[in-house]
Structure formats: structure tokens, C-alpha cells
Design a protein around this motif. Structure first.
Motif, PDB file in Angstrom:
ATOM      1  N   VAL A  71      -1.454  -0.688  -4.076  1.00 10.57           N
ATOM      2  CA  VAL A  71      -0.519  -0.122  -5.392  1.00 10.57           C
ATOM      3  C   VAL A  71       0.125  -1.942  -5.970  1.00 10.57           C
ATOM      4  CG1 VAL A  71      -0.352   1.968  -5.013  1.00 10.57           C
ATOM      5  CG2 VAL A  71       1.658   0.062  -4.416  1.00 10.57           C
TER       6      VAL A  71
ATOM      7  N   PHE B 278       1.297  -1.338   0.396  1.00  9.52           N
ATOM      8  CA  PHE B 278       0.307  -0.371   0.141  1.00  9.52           C
ATOM      9  C   PHE B 278       0.852   1.451   0.395  1.00  9.52           C
ATOM     10  CE2 PHE B 278      -1.984  -3.605   1.734  1.00  9.52           C
ATOM     11  CZ  PHE B 278      -3.176  -3.220   1.469  1.00  9.52           C
ATOM     12  N   ASP B 279       0.300   2.423  -0.369  1.00  9.60           N
ATOM     13  CA  ASP B 279       0.785   3.839  -0.832  1.00  9.60           C
ATOM     14  C   ASP B 279      -0.374   4.587  -0.015  1.00  9.60           C
ATOM     15  OD1 ASP B 279       3.474   3.090  -0.813  1.00  9.60           O
ATOM     16  OD2 ASP B 279       3.641   3.380  -3.423  1.00  9.60           O
ATOM     17  N   ARG B 280      -0.364   5.097   0.373  1.00  7.91           N
ATOM     18  CA  ARG B 280      -0.668   6.397   0.287  1.00  7.91           C
ATOM     19  C   ARG B 280      -0.948   7.439  -0.960  1.00  7.91           C
ATOM     20  NH1 ARG B 280      -2.376   6.611   5.615  1.00  7.91           N
ATOM     21  NH2 ARG B 280      -0.873   6.006   6.960  1.00  7.91           N
ATOM     22  N   ASP B 281      -2.068   7.979  -0.976  1.00  7.43           N
ATOM     23  CA  ASP B 281      -2.543   8.729  -2.345  1.00  7.43           C
ATOM     24  C   ASP B 281      -3.044   9.888  -1.628  1.00  7.43           C
ATOM     25  OD1 ASP B 281      -4.792   9.088  -0.756  1.00  7.43           O
ATOM     26  OD2 ASP B 281      -6.597   8.132  -1.571  1.00  7.43           O
ATOM     27  N   GLU B 282      -3.334  11.180  -2.552  1.00  8.26           N
ATOM     28  CA  GLU B 282      -2.794  12.494  -2.250  1.00  8.26           C
ATOM     29  C   GLU B 282      -3.602  12.972  -1.245  1.00  8.26           C
ATOM     30  OE1 GLU B 282      -4.381  11.554  -5.744  1.00  8.26           O
ATOM     31  OE2 GLU B 282      -3.147  11.040  -6.389  1.00  8.26           O
ATOM     32  N   SER B 283      -4.240  11.787  -0.698  1.00 10.36           N
ATOM     33  CA  SER B 283      -5.871  12.910   0.849  1.00 10.36           C
ATOM     34  C   SER B 283      -5.245  11.768   2.136  1.00 10.36           C
ATOM     35  CB  SER B 283      -7.053  12.244   0.762  1.00 10.36           C
ATOM     36  OG  SER B 283      -7.452  12.919  -0.971  1.00 10.36           O
TER      37      SER B 283
ATOM     38  N   HIS C 152       7.409   0.808  -0.047  1.00  8.29           N
ATOM     39  CA  HIS C 152       5.808   1.156   0.278  1.00  8.29           C
ATOM     40  C   HIS C 152       5.361   1.832   1.448  1.00  8.29           C
ATOM     41  CE1 HIS C 152       5.750  -0.029  -3.495  1.00  8.29           C
ATOM     42  NE2 HIS C 152       5.834  -1.252  -3.382  1.00  8.29           N
TER      43      HIS C 152
ATOM     44  N   ASP D 208      -5.207   8.482   2.407  1.00  2.71           N
ATOM     45  CA  ASP D 208      -5.017   7.300   2.241  1.00  2.71           C
ATOM     46  C   ASP D 208      -4.939   5.684   1.569  1.00  2.71           C
ATOM     47  OD1 ASP D 208      -8.532   8.945   3.543  1.00  2.71           O
ATOM     48  OD2 ASP D 208      -9.114   8.229   1.735  1.00  2.71           O
ATOM     49  N   LEU D 209      -4.608   4.748   2.604  1.00  3.71           N
ATOM     50  CA  LEU D 209      -3.799   3.954   2.094  1.00  3.71           C
ATOM     51  C   LEU D 209      -4.438   2.827   0.966  1.00  3.71           C
ATOM     52  CD1 LEU D 209      -2.493   2.038   5.330  1.00  3.71           C
ATOM     53  CD2 LEU D 209      -1.619   3.577   3.543  1.00  3.71           C
ATOM     54  N   GLN D 210      -4.119   2.918  -0.450  1.00  5.00           N
ATOM     55  CA  GLN D 210      -4.345   2.348  -1.525  1.00  5.00           C
ATOM     56  C   GLN D 210      -3.603   1.441  -2.021  1.00  5.00           C
ATOM     57  OE1 GLN D 210      -7.774   3.727  -3.259  1.00  5.00           O
ATOM     58  NE2 GLN D 210      -7.821   4.691  -1.836  1.00  5.00           N
TER      59      GLN D 210
END
Length: 94
Positions: free
Chosen positions: A38, A27-32, A61, A34-36
Motif C-alpha cells: 500500500v 503492507f496491509d491486508r485485503d478482504e481475503s 500498517h 492477504d498482504l498487499q
């Protein structure tokens, strides 16, 4: 006496051991923030391999999880997940 082919398959651990689903997700963090996911969920051949893969990904990550569960997808049967490795931040997997 069992046929030779049956004994060969049993020796490989195919008979008597429930099939396992073994997975790694990074997982990585998005602009907000939040974990997404990847990477993955990527199925692995063994639990050891899943742990090695997860340890390699954790330095790249925000978080990684490797887990396994007994699974028989053709019957829709899945056991409780067992966490093999967690590194960094991962979302609640429930």
C-alpha cells in the motif's frame, strides 16, 4: 595528481562506492487477509532515512520492510538484498 573535480567527486563518496538501491514498502491486508503493498516500494536516499520511514509507517500498517542492495541498473547488476528493518507482517520477499 588527480584533477580537482575528480577529488571533489571522490570526497562525496561517488567514486569507489557501488550505487545502492534503498527501498521501503508497507503492507496491509485485503478482504481475503492477504498482504498487499500500500506504500512503495519507495526509494530512499540513505539507509538511515529508510529505517526512520519504516518505523513511522509500521504503526499505520500491517507490516513494513526496508531493505537495500548494491545496484547498477544501467548494467542490470544487483547484489543480494540486506534487510534494514522489518516490523509487523510482511510477505516472503524472495
Amino acid at each position: 595528481m588527480q584533477p580537482a573535480s575528480f577529488r571533489a567527486i571522490a570526497a562525496l563518496g561517488v567514486i569507489g562506492n557501488p550505487p545502492k538501491l534503498i527501498v521501503v514498502t508497507a503492507f496491509d491486508r485485503d478482504e481475503s487477509g492477504d498482504l498487499q503493498p500500500v506504500f512503495g516500494p519507495a526509494e530512499q536516499q540513505t539507509e538511515d532515512r529508510a529505517i526512520r520511514t519504516a518505523k513511522g509507517l509500521v504503526v499505520k500498517h500491517a507490516g513494513v520492510i526496508a531493505w537495500s542492495r548494491d545496484a547498477n541498473p544501467s548494467l542490470g547488476e544487483y547484489g543480494e538484498p540486506t534487510t534494514l528493518f522489518v516490523g509487523g507482517d510482511v510477505p516472503d520477499m524472495e
